[in-house]
Design an enzyme around this catalytic site. Structure first.
Site, PDB file in Angstrom:
ATOM      1  N   HIS A 130       0.813  -1.232   0.000  1.00  0.00           N
ATOM      2  CA  HIS A 130       0.000   0.000   0.000  1.00  0.00           C
ATOM      3  C   HIS A 130       0.841   1.274   0.000  1.00  0.00           C
ATOM      4  O   HIS A 130       0.303   2.359  -0.242  1.00  0.00           O
ATOM      5  CB  HIS A 130      -0.914   0.040   1.235  1.00  0.00           C
ATOM      6  CG  HIS A 130      -1.938  -1.052   1.273  1.00  0.00           C
ATOM      7  ND1 HIS A 130      -2.808  -1.280   0.237  1.00  0.00           N
ATOM      8  CD2 HIS A 130      -2.222  -1.977   2.228  1.00  0.00           C
ATOM      9  CE1 HIS A 130      -3.592  -2.316   0.560  1.00  0.00           C
ATOM     10  NE2 HIS A 130      -3.253  -2.754   1.757  1.00  0.00           N
ATOM     11  N   GLY A 138      -1.904   2.134   5.059  1.00  0.00           N
ATOM     12  CA  GLY A 138      -2.289   0.752   5.365  1.00  0.00           C
ATOM     13  C   GLY A 138      -1.172  -0.116   5.907  1.00  0.00           C
ATOM     14  O   GLY A 138      -0.949  -1.206   5.378  1.00  0.00           O
ATOM     15  N   HIS A 167      -6.465  -7.218   0.366  1.00  0.00           N
ATOM     16  CA  HIS A 167      -6.584  -5.789   0.054  1.00  0.00           C
ATOM     17  C   HIS A 167      -5.969  -5.500  -1.318  1.00  0.00           C
ATOM     18  O   HIS A 167      -4.952  -6.099  -1.688  1.00  0.00           O
ATOM     19  CB  HIS A 167      -5.868  -4.947   1.119  1.00  0.00           C
ATOM     20  CG  HIS A 167      -6.389  -5.178   2.513  1.00  0.00           C
ATOM     21  ND1 HIS A 167      -5.842  -6.129   3.350  1.00  0.00           N
ATOM     22  CD2 HIS A 167      -7.409  -4.596   3.190  1.00  0.00           C
ATOM     23  CE1 HIS A 167      -6.509  -6.111   4.503  1.00  0.00           C
ATOM     24  NE2 HIS A 167      -7.462  -5.195   4.431  1.00  0.00           N
ATOM     25  N   ASP A 254      -4.509 -12.741   4.341  1.00  0.00           N
ATOM     26  CA  ASP A 254      -5.724 -12.179   4.943  1.00  0.00           C
ATOM     27  C   ASP A 254      -6.989 -12.417   4.129  1.00  0.00           C
ATOM     28  O   ASP A 254      -8.077 -12.001   4.544  1.00  0.00           O
ATOM     29  CB  ASP A 254      -5.534 -10.678   5.240  1.00  0.00           C
ATOM     30  CG  ASP A 254      -4.824  -9.942   4.113  1.00  0.00           C
ATOM     31  OD1 ASP A 254      -4.585 -10.552   3.046  1.00  0.00           O
ATOM     32  OD2 ASP A 254      -4.500  -8.760   4.307  1.00  0.00           O
ATOM     33  N   TYR A 298      -3.726 -11.626   9.597  1.00  0.00           N
ATOM     34  CA  TYR A 298      -3.848 -11.171  10.976  1.00  0.00           C
ATOM     35  C   TYR A 298      -4.329 -12.264  11.917  1.00  0.00           C
ATOM     36  O   TYR A 298      -4.545 -12.023  13.092  1.00  0.00           O
ATOM     37  CB  TYR A 298      -4.723  -9.898  10.996  1.00  0.00           C
ATOM     38  CG  TYR A 298      -4.159  -8.925   9.979  1.00  0.00           C
ATOM     39  CD1 TYR A 298      -2.959  -8.274  10.245  1.00  0.00           C
ATOM     40  CD2 TYR A 298      -4.735  -8.772   8.711  1.00  0.00           C
ATOM     41  CE1 TYR A 298      -2.366  -7.452   9.291  1.00  0.00           C
ATOM     42  CE2 TYR A 298      -4.146  -7.955   7.761  1.00  0.00           C
ATOM     43  CZ  TYR A 298      -2.968  -7.305   8.047  1.00  0.00           C
ATOM     44  OH  TYR A 298      -2.376  -6.519   7.106  1.00  0.00           O
TER      45      TYR A 298
END
Ligand SMILES: [Zn+2]
Length: 583
Positions: A130, A138, A167, A254, A298
């Site tokens: 990011h 981010g 993401h 993630d 995470y």
């Protein structure tokens, strides 16, 4: 001492210094169980990251940003600026050195690959996709994937970037937005429901680089089968058409169903398969040159360690062991409980759907995601490859074609046009590069030879000496079903599936002459359809979409075609799309 087999594993003392503070989701705690499980499958760290130099960082970032990061590094309590401050990317003491070391790890890894010391490298602490040229975003300070790609670009390599993090890989996309030598593909949860709110299908790159940014936004709730099918639907075709010299991939964990920050339902099983596909593509198209990075993730006990091990094992060309090491589980069980991420899974693979119930909401999400994938495939994967794949003339699993009959050869004299080229004639000819996909001319000729055996395929060629320097190929149109794979024997309509001229022979009217001869050979009453867009660009030296569109329109008109209305959804992805019909 000889390095153990498998990808070069990038990890060292500095890796755990990238620490955004207690309670931050991107925690260096992940390296404990993560590296431990990697060791249990045979990986051993072989490259310790050291900070990238300013000169290296400045290949992507601006000087004023480096100065700001340095100020926070010595004074974390400063007022927020450039994306650094309370929130996603908080300041911490030593921030510059720690962030520069992540970048340095990916740059050193790419240099090991460029120097042919290793084929594959894996940097689990990397993947900070990011970070923008002038600001943090981010959890990401310096954009190590972009810096690694920039390093390879300095050597003139063309790079395929594959971003599997949940993401959108917005920083990398932004950095190479106008560079046609970098193809970025990102699959992620839709920006409508997740940070950073970008990565929609209409983001395709700009200028000559239009078509070299590809996004697959998945609806929240989408599961492993649809996610994997999306990658399978576009990645092999894009790779074949683009012909990269090197692959950089980001394996954020993630997208997993158990991840606390996002809403997809991917499994480690699917992540492992995706990593093996990336490995296969690196070998198939890029001489094995592949840098894999980690990324988000995470659920740092149950998911991240297994995801990292599966990436490394893919690069080691090994199947995962039947179960995770019992000693590993014993060592991390208590910590996993303490952080609410227990029990530690006994297998590397997950139960189907990660053990979650498959309900109507997931089914609806997957239907919408699959429609997006179909749209992106139609707009951005070359039509000739889509037809070839549907008809079995080309497969992502093909072995590299024999180099005979392709590549440089004699192209002496002015080209002559043969309106209907027979299959037997093809055997005596070679194919000049960059006429039609795949980019590799030997592969292109192999596809063409298979295609020419189909009863409804007509191939016209411009031939100089014994080399094909221009091609037009058409198939019986599958309309109205819209299925390019259908044989549509009942239809007399024809679709132009490919037209191209080798670089040395362009701008001499050869394309027009080819198309005319091709269309005339089918007889005056045959209805024709032609579709062309950014997917059909020359991926090595693309023109801007405006120029391409003008050339395509001129070509179509001179062969008696008229502009027709294009599907608005497709035009939403590629505004330069040309659809033409004849009569
Ligand atoms: Zn490999």
């Amino acid at each position: 001492m000889a390095r153990p087999p498998g990808p070069l594993l990038v990890f060292g003392p500095r890796s755990t210094t990238y620490d955004l503070g207690p309670g931050h989701p991107l925690t260096p705690r992940r390296f404990g169980p993560g590296i431990d499980l990697l060791r249990s499958v045979g990986a051993e760290p072989g490259l310790a990251p050291e900070p990238a130099t300013d000169e290296q960082l400045l290949t992507v970032h601006v000087a004023a940003y480096l100065e700001a990061v340095r100020r926070f590094s010595v004074d974390p309590g400063r007022p927020p600026e450039r994306g650094i401050g309370p929130g996603d990317t908080p300041a911490f003491a030593g921030m510059h050195e720690a962030s520069a070391a992540v970048a340095g790890g990916s740059i050193a890894a790419i240099e090991a690959i460029l120097g042919s010391d290793v084929e594959h490298a894996f940097h689990p602490g990397g993947g900070l996709h990011h970070a923008m040229p002038g600001h943090a975003s981010g959890f990401c300070v310096y954009d190590d994937p972009a810096l690694a790609i920039a390093r390879a670009r300095r050597d003139g390599l063309r790079v395929l970037y594959v971003d599997l993090d949940v993401h959108h890989g917005d920083g990398v996309q932004r950095v190479f937005w106008r560079d046609p030598g970098v193809l970025t593909l990102s699959i992620h949860e839709s920006g409508r429901t997740l940070f950073p709110g970008t990565g929609f299908v209409h983001e395709i790159g700009e200028g000559a680089a239009a078509g070299s940014a590809v996004n697959l936004p998945m609806d929240a709730g989408t599961g492993e089968a649809t996610w994997l099918a999306a990658i399978d639907a576009v990645l092999p075709g894009l790779a074949a058409a683009f012909g990269p010299d090197l692959i950089v991939s980001q394996h954020g964990a993630d997208a997993h169903a158990w991840d606390p920050l996002a809403h997809l339902r991917v499994t480690t099983t699917a992540m492992g398969r995706a990593a093996r596909l990336v490995d296969a593509i690196a070998h198939r198209h890029a001489g094995g040159r592949w840098l894999a990075t980690g990324g988000g993730g995470y659920d740092v006990y149950r998911v991240v360690p297994r995801s990292w091990s599966l990436v490394w094992l893919a690069g080691a060309h090994r199947e995962p062991p039947p179960e995770t090491s019992p000693a590993w589980r014993a060592r991390w069980a208590a910590e996993a409980v303490a952080y609410g991420q227990a029990p530690l899974p006994e297998g590397f693979a997950d139960d189907p759907n990660a053990g979650l119930r498959y309900g109507d909401l997931q089914a609806a999400a997957e239907t919408r995601s699959a429609a997006v994938v179909a749209l992106v495939r139609e707009a951005l994967v070359p039509g000739w490859l889509r037809v070839a794949e549907a008809r079995g003339w080309w497969s992502p699993d093909d072995r590299p074609a024999d180099a005979d009959g392709a590549g440089p050869g004699s192209a002496a004299g002015d080209p002559t046009i043969v309106a209907r080229l027979g299959r037997a004639e093809l055997d005596r000819l070679s194919l000049a590069p960059r006429i039609l996909p795949p980019l590799d001319a030997a592969d292109g000729l192999a596809v063409l030879c298979r295609a020419a055996e189909a009863p409804d395929v007509v191939v016209s060629a411009a031939i100089a000496g014994r080399m094909i320097v221009g091609l037009a190929a058409s198939v019986a149109s599958a309309e109205p079903s819209g299925d390019p794979g259908g044989t549509a024997a009942a239809s007399s309509d024809r679709s132009l599936a490919a037209i191209g001229v080798a670089p040395d022979h362009r701008r001499r009217g050869l394309g027009t002459a080819l198309l005319r001869a091709h269309v005339d050979a089918a007889g005056p009453n045959t209805p024709w359809r032609l579709v062309t867009g950014v997917a059909d660009r020359d991926p090595v030296e693309p023109s801007s979409p405006e120029v391409r569109q003008e050339v395509a329109l001129g070509l179509a008109r001179s062969a008696g075609f008229r502009l027709a209305v294009a599907d608005p959804a497709l035009v939403g992805v590629d505004p330069s799309l040309v659809v033409a019909r004849r009569p």
